[in-house]
Design a protein around this motif. Structure first.
Motif, mmCIF file in Angstrom:
data_model
loop_
_atom_site.group_PDB
_atom_site.id
_atom_site.type_symbol
_atom_site.label_atom_id
_atom_site.label_comp_id
_atom_site.label_asym_id
_atom_site.label_seq_id
_atom_site.Cartn_x
_atom_site.Cartn_y
_atom_site.Cartn_z
ATOM 1 N N GLY A 57 -61.575 -43.317 33.848
ATOM 2 C CA GLY A 57 -60.337 -42.547 33.738
ATOM 3 C C GLY A 57 -59.108 -43.383 34.081
ATOM 4 N N LEU A 58 -59.251 -44.259 35.075
ATOM 5 C CA LEU A 58 -58.142 -45.149 35.432
ATOM 6 C C LEU A 58 -57.815 -46.092 34.269
ATOM 7 C CD1 LEU A 58 -59.182 -46.042 39.088
ATOM 8 C CD2 LEU A 58 -57.163 -44.741 38.417
ATOM 9 N N ALA A 59 -58.854 -46.577 33.602
ATOM 10 C CA ALA A 59 -58.649 -47.445 32.447
ATOM 11 C C ALA A 59 -57.985 -46.686 31.309
ATOM 12 C CB ALA A 59 -59.982 -48.033 31.995
ATOM 13 N N ALA A 60 -58.404 -45.442 31.091
ATOM 14 C CA ALA A 60 -57.822 -44.623 30.026
ATOM 15 C C ALA A 60 -56.333 -44.401 30.266
ATOM 16 C CB ALA A 60 -58.554 -43.285 29.937
ATOM 17 N N GLN A 61 -55.965 -44.114 31.506
ATOM 18 C CA GLN A 61 -54.546 -43.908 31.821
ATOM 19 C C GLN A 61 -53.754 -45.196 31.640
ATOM 20 O OE1 GLN A 61 -52.717 -41.531 32.047
ATOM 21 N NE2 GLN A 61 -51.058 -41.744 33.510
ATOM 22 N N THR A 62 -54.342 -46.316 32.032
ATOM 23 C CA THR A 62 -53.672 -47.604 31.838
ATOM 24 C C THR A 62 -53.424 -47.854 30.358
ATOM 25 O OG1 THR A 62 -54.702 -48.518 33.836
ATOM 26 C CG2 THR A 62 -53.825 -50.091 32.250
ATOM 27 N N PHE A 63 -54.412 -47.516 29.534
ATOM 28 C CA PHE A 63 -54.261 -47.669 28.085
ATOM 29 C C PHE A 63 -53.116 -46.816 27.565
ATOM 30 C CE2 PHE A 63 -55.274 -45.732 23.927
ATOM 31 C CZ PHE A 63 -55.139 -46.859 23.117
ATOM 32 N N MET A 64 -53.059 -45.567 27.976
ATOM 33 C CA MET A 64 -52.029 -44.663 27.465
ATOM 34 C C MET A 64 -50.628 -45.094 27.892
ATOM 35 S SD MET A 64 -53.829 -40.882 27.552
ATOM 36 C CE MET A 64 -54.566 -40.999 29.181
ATOM 37 N N LEU A 65 -50.491 -45.612 29.095
ATOM 38 C CA LEU A 65 -49.187 -46.111 29.539
ATOM 39 C C LEU A 65 -48.815 -47.385 28.787
ATOM 40 C CD1 LEU A 65 -49.340 -45.495 33.394
ATOM 41 C CD2 LEU A 65 -47.986 -44.254 31.696
ATOM 42 N N SER A 66 -49.795 -48.223 28.513
ATOM 43 C CA SER A 66 -49.542 -49.437 27.727
ATOM 44 C C SER A 66 -49.080 -49.077 26.319
ATOM 45 C CB SER A 66 -50.806 -50.302 27.661
ATOM 46 O OG SER A 66 -51.180 -50.767 28.935
ATOM 47 N N MET A 67 -49.713 -48.072 25.745
ATOM 48 C CA MET A 67 -49.317 -47.606 24.418
ATOM 49 C C MET A 67 -47.896 -47.041 24.448
ATOM 50 S SD MET A 67 -51.688 -47.945 21.955
ATOM 51 C CE MET A 67 -51.780 -46.538 20.837
ATOM 52 N N ALA A 68 -47.572 -46.296 25.495
ATOM 53 C CA ALA A 68 -46.229 -45.720 25.619
ATOM 54 C C ALA A 68 -45.187 -46.825 25.708
ATOM 55 C CB ALA A 68 -46.150 -44.822 26.853
ATOM 56 N N ALA A 69 -45.515 -47.906 26.408
ATOM 57 C CA ALA A 69 -44.583 -49.033 26.531
ATOM 58 C C ALA A 69 -44.331 -49.702 25.182
ATOM 59 C CB ALA A 69 -45.125 -50.048 27.530
ATOM 60 N N GLU A 70 -45.275 -49.534 24.250
ATOM 61 C CA GLU A 70 -45.125 -50.109 22.906
ATOM 62 C C GLU A 70 -44.450 -49.121 21.949
ATOM 63 O OE1 GLU A 70 -45.770 -53.088 21.976
ATOM 64 O OE2 GLU A 70 -46.925 -53.859 23.689
ATOM 65 N N GLY A 71 -44.139 -47.914 22.444
ATOM 66 C CA GLY A 71 -43.547 -46.901 21.580
ATOM 67 C C GLY A 71 -44.567 -46.144 20.763
ATOM 68 N N TYR A 72 -45.851 -46.276 21.137
ATOM 69 C CA TYR A 72 -46.920 -45.567 20.459
ATOM 70 C C TYR A 72 -47.319 -44.344 21.282
ATOM 71 C CZ TYR A 72 -47.720 -49.454 17.186
ATOM 72 O OH TYR A 72 -47.592 -50.393 16.207
ATOM 73 N N ASP A 73 -47.913 -43.367 20.610
ATOM 74 C CA ASP A 73 -48.272 -42.115 21.273
ATOM 75 C C ASP A 73 -49.775 -41.925 21.324
ATOM 76 O OD1 ASP A 73 -45.602 -40.897 21.789
ATOM 77 O OD2 ASP A 73 -45.427 -41.127 19.620
ATOM 78 N N THR A 74 -50.196 -41.104 22.275
ATOM 79 C CA THR A 74 -51.613 -40.845 22.495
ATOM 80 C C THR A 74 -51.831 -39.392 22.901
ATOM 81 O OG1 THR A 74 -51.393 -41.552 24.803
ATOM 82 C CG2 THR A 74 -52.155 -43.218 23.223
ATOM 83 N N CYS A 75 -53.090 -38.989 22.831
ATOM 84 C CA CYS A 75 -53.471 -37.669 23.346
ATOM 85 C C CYS A 75 -54.920 -37.736 23.819
ATOM 86 C CB CYS A 75 -53.328 -36.593 22.276
ATOM 87 S SG CYS A 75 -53.724 -34.925 22.892
ATOM 88 N N PRO A 76 -55.155 -37.577 25.122
ATOM 89 C CA PRO A 76 -56.534 -37.552 25.621
ATOM 90 C C PRO A 76 -57.164 -36.204 25.309
ATOM 91 C CG PRO A 76 -54.997 -37.197 27.427
ATOM 92 C CD PRO A 76 -54.164 -37.426 26.197
ATOM 93 N N MET A 77 -58.314 -36.229 24.647
ATOM 94 C CA MET A 77 -58.929 -34.982 24.194
ATOM 95 C C MET A 77 -60.284 -34.780 24.868
ATOM 96 S SD MET A 77 -58.032 -35.269 20.120
ATOM 97 C CE MET A 77 -58.807 -36.899 20.003
ATOM 98 N N GLU A 78 -60.332 -33.822 25.771
ATOM 99 C CA GLU A 78 -61.602 -33.487 26.414
ATOM 100 C C GLU A 78 -62.388 -32.475 25.592
ATOM 101 O OE1 GLU A 78 -61.606 -33.906 31.016
ATOM 102 O OE2 GLU A 78 -59.895 -32.641 30.489
ATOM 103 N N GLY A 79 -61.712 -31.793 24.688
ATOM 104 C CA GLY A 79 -62.388 -30.834 23.819
ATOM 105 C C GLY A 79 -63.108 -31.557 22.699
ATOM 106 N N ASN A 80 -64.364 -31.903 22.935
ATOM 107 C CA ASN A 80 -65.130 -32.615 21.916
ATOM 108 C C ASN A 80 -66.620 -32.373 22.098
ATOM 109 O OD1 ASN A 80 -66.348 -34.878 23.647
ATOM 110 N ND2 ASN A 80 -64.162 -35.139 24.071
ATOM 111 N N ASP A 81 -67.367 -32.647 21.039
ATOM 112 C CA ASP A 81 -68.818 -32.557 21.082
ATOM 113 C C ASP A 81 -69.346 -33.955 21.405
ATOM 114 O OD1 ASP A 81 -71.565 -32.508 20.463
ATOM 115 O OD2 ASP A 81 -71.292 -30.895 19.006
ATOM 116 N N SER A 82 -69.588 -34.201 22.679
ATOM 117 C CA SER A 82 -69.942 -35.554 23.122
ATOM 118 C C SER A 82 -71.250 -36.044 22.513
ATOM 119 C CB SER A 82 -70.022 -35.609 24.653
ATOM 120 O OG SER A 82 -70.971 -34.674 25.139
#
Length: 244
Positions: free
Chosen positions: A174-199
């Motif tokens: 989870g810490l890595a996922a958040q780091t990724f999303m902040l890195s993407m935000a710094a590049e002007g890219y957007d993300t959405c973490p989706m827990e609603g899935n069929d794993s």
């Protein structure tokens, strides 16, 4: 966003985007760079029990969109990142850490190692096998009992059951996922973490081993205005902040 983006800029910019602009592409190499930055996230005992599956194939994206229950954030995504927990790789990761340390410290007689070096080597030779080793969950409860008895006399680590170690691995991912999303935000890219899935279906799509676990599926793209569902709401800080 600009090159002089601050951490606070990235935090404020990052939102869970539900609809991406179909006319705006993103650079896969930049996404890959953000994933590389995610691997720098703190993680328990530096075991790095994670994998990052960067999805750019349209065929696999379509399959994942279905497995993510048809969410608009998945259907309109340009790319996706599937963060996978690989607790089953603990022996390999411990060995890789040990090999790195032996190279770092250099080959020498045992008596030449400093106390700190001995502790670091024993950490991956003995402590990690003790913490992660298990047999159908039984060993975990034995370790838990030992820690409980030890805890009667002094502070001790108690999260030693199989379920506890799963939580530890997922926290690191989870810490890595958040780091990724902040890195993407710094590049002007957007993300959405989706827990609603069929794993289970996602594991089949990506041909993952049965012992692996899906931590998070993160869609990527560039937002449409309607992709942000209202202003950001947070509980009053005073309700969640406790100073001692």
């Amino acid at each position: 966003m600009k090159n002089n983006t601050t951490l606070m800029d990235a935090i404020n910019y990052r939102r869970s985007v539900r609809v991406y602009d179909e006319n705006k592409e993103i650079d896969s190499e930049i996404v890959k760079k953000c994933i590389q930055q995610a691997t720098l996230a703190p993680n328990s005992s530096n075991m790095q029990l994670w994998e990052f599956h960067h999805i750019t194939s349209k065929t696999i994206l379509n399959k994942l969109a279905i497995a993510c229950l048809g969410q608009s954030a998945a259907v309109t995504a340009k790319e996706m990142l599937v963060v996978v927990v690989r607790k089953d790789l603990w022996k390999k990761r411990a060995k890789e850490n040990l090999t790195y340390l032996e190279k770092l410290f250099g080959k020498k007689p045992k008596e030449k190692y400093t106390g700190r070096e001995k502790f670091a080597l024993n950490y991956y030779k003995k402590i990690m096998p003790f913490v992660y080793g298990d047999f159908f969950g039984i060993y975990g409860y034995i370790k838990y009992l030992i820690s409980w008895l030890t805890g009667l006399f002094r502070p001790t680590y108690r999260q030693l059951r199989k379920s506890d170690m799963r939580i530890v691995a997922h926290k690191s991912a989870g810490l890595a996922a958040q780091t990724f999303m902040l890195s993407m935000a710094a590049e002007g890219y957007d993300t959405c973490p989706m827990e609603g899935n069929d794993s289970l279906r996602i594991k089949k799509i990506l041909n993952l081993p049965s012992k692996s676990e899906i931590n998070m599926v993160i869609s990527c793209g560039i937002r449409k205005p309607e992709g942000i569902y209202g202003e950001r709401f947070r509980i009053a800080f005073e309700k969640v902040y406790k100073k001692w």
